[in-house]
Design a protein around this motif. Structure first.
Motif, mmCIF file in Angstrom:
data_model
loop_
_atom_site.group_PDB
_atom_site.id
_atom_site.type_symbol
_atom_site.label_atom_id
_atom_site.label_comp_id
_atom_site.label_asym_id
_atom_site.label_seq_id
_atom_site.Cartn_x
_atom_site.Cartn_y
_atom_site.Cartn_z
ATOM 1 N N GLU A 225 32.828 -41.628 18.500
ATOM 2 C CA GLU A 225 33.322 -41.110 18.749
ATOM 3 C C GLU A 225 34.360 -41.982 19.379
ATOM 4 O O GLU A 225 35.411 -41.941 19.322
ATOM 5 N N SER A 226 34.134 -42.930 20.717
ATOM 6 C CA SER A 226 34.880 -42.836 21.447
ATOM 7 C C SER A 226 34.596 -44.485 22.658
ATOM 8 O O SER A 226 33.562 -44.797 22.529
ATOM 9 N N THR A 227 35.199 -45.482 22.457
ATOM 10 C CA THR A 227 34.672 -46.533 23.244
ATOM 11 C C THR A 227 35.894 -46.593 24.413
ATOM 12 O O THR A 227 36.673 -46.043 24.813
ATOM 13 N N LYS A 228 34.882 -47.430 25.763
ATOM 14 C CA LYS A 228 35.801 -47.536 27.323
ATOM 15 C C LYS A 228 34.989 -48.507 28.067
ATOM 16 O O LYS A 228 33.858 -48.346 28.113
ATOM 17 N N PRO A 229 35.593 -49.091 28.347
ATOM 18 C CA PRO A 229 35.247 -50.552 29.695
ATOM 19 C C PRO A 229 35.771 -49.135 30.540
ATOM 20 O O PRO A 229 35.851 -48.982 31.539
#
Length: 308
Positions: A225-229
């Protein structure tokens, strides 16, 4: 005055430059169809299958010595995975194969998709490649760009410490299986700590995925779904503004980006060939011969707010 938005994105690229390279390729690549069928692992048979009508088939409980042998094998595997010098892949493969064989013989660690033991919090002990490859995002990236991914990974993996240091890696799995055992849902969160410049800048690369189904007795299908630092120390140095950006900046829709590159690439299958109360052996179905070894940190708590 500096632009807060620019500050955020610069710091994001700085702390996860290796992933940023991959994401840029995702956004810039054209329709690149590479959705090959994956080789399924052979179906395993447990000694705890339902008894037949044949009078000669009787249930035999595993002997104490067999269980002790299994526990000893687990201890050897953990020791090998946690030694100061990373063990060669072939040694890990041999010990994992022995553990899986013993597990089948005594009926422990089997049918991970239905046993309920896969849910919980897990810490990575061994990765056949760079620790970042434990995240299913990179499994999906390989599906989207099979001809480019290894070259990209090779560049980022070659960056030496202390310029880049990766780990620990944690996963939270919350799996719910239907009563008939034919469908499943849930959530999957992967977090990998990334430090650059000797720890001067760190962040937690967080990929979130949905569990959209089960594949046989040992597989779950994940949709990225998503990737985030998250928890960027660079942003924290900006004070309240940095804290606001850390908590409220939207994640990158990596799943949608992968789908635009190659339809179906945002879905991957994780095969778990052994899972009990303390240890888990999981594999990317597309690279089945390369096992990841995980140790439990806790049982499912219904959330994903675990700490690295």
């Amino acid at each position: 005055a500096s632009n807060p938005s620019a500050t955020y994105y610069c710091s994001m690229k700085f702390s996860i430059y290796f992933a940023a390279v991959a994401l840029v390729h995702v956004r810039m690549a054209g329709a690149f169809v590479s959705h090959n069928s994956a080789c399924l692992s052979p179906t395993k048979t447990s000694i705890f299958s339902e008894p037949s009508d044949t009078s000669g088939d009787t249930f035999t409980a595993p002997s104490g010595s067999a269980v002790e042998e299994l526990e000893s094998c687990k201890a050897d595997l953990v020791q090998m995975c946690t030694q100061s010098e990373k063990a060669p892949l072939d040694q890990i493969q041999n010990l994992v194969a022995e553990l899986e064989m013993l597990g089948e013989q005594v009926g422990i660690g089997q049918a991970s998709s239905n046993s309920g033991l896969i849910s919980g919090e897990w810490e990575l002990l061994y990765s056949p490649e760079d620790v970042t490859r434990s995240s299913p995002f990179f499994w999906a990236f390989r599906r989207a760009f099979p001809d480019e991914s290894d070259q990209i990974f090779g560049i980022t993996d070659s960056i030496p410490a202390p310029v880049k240091e990766v780990g620990p890696a944690l996963q939270h799995i919350d799996l719910e299986v239907s009563n008939d055992g034919r469908s499943a849902s849930g959530k999957f969160v992967s977090r990998v700590k990334v430090a650059t410049l000797g720890g001067a800048a760190t962040s937690i690369m967080t990929t979130r995925a949905s569990i959209v189904g089960i594949e046989g007795l040992d597989g779950i299908r994940l949709r990225i779904e998503s990737t985030k630092p998250e928890e960027s120390t660079v942003l924290k140095k900006l004070g309240p503004l940095g804290e606001f950006l850390n908590e409220n900046a939207p994640p990158f829709p990596s799943g949608d980006a992968l789908e635009r590159a190659a339809a179906g690439s945002s879905e991957v299958v994780m095969r778990t060939t052994f899972c009990d109360e303390g240890l888990r052996i999981s594999r990317n179905e597309d690279r089945y011969s390369e096992p990841f070894v995980w140790r439990r940190k806790g049982f499912s708590s219904g959330g994903d707010a675990f700490e690295i």
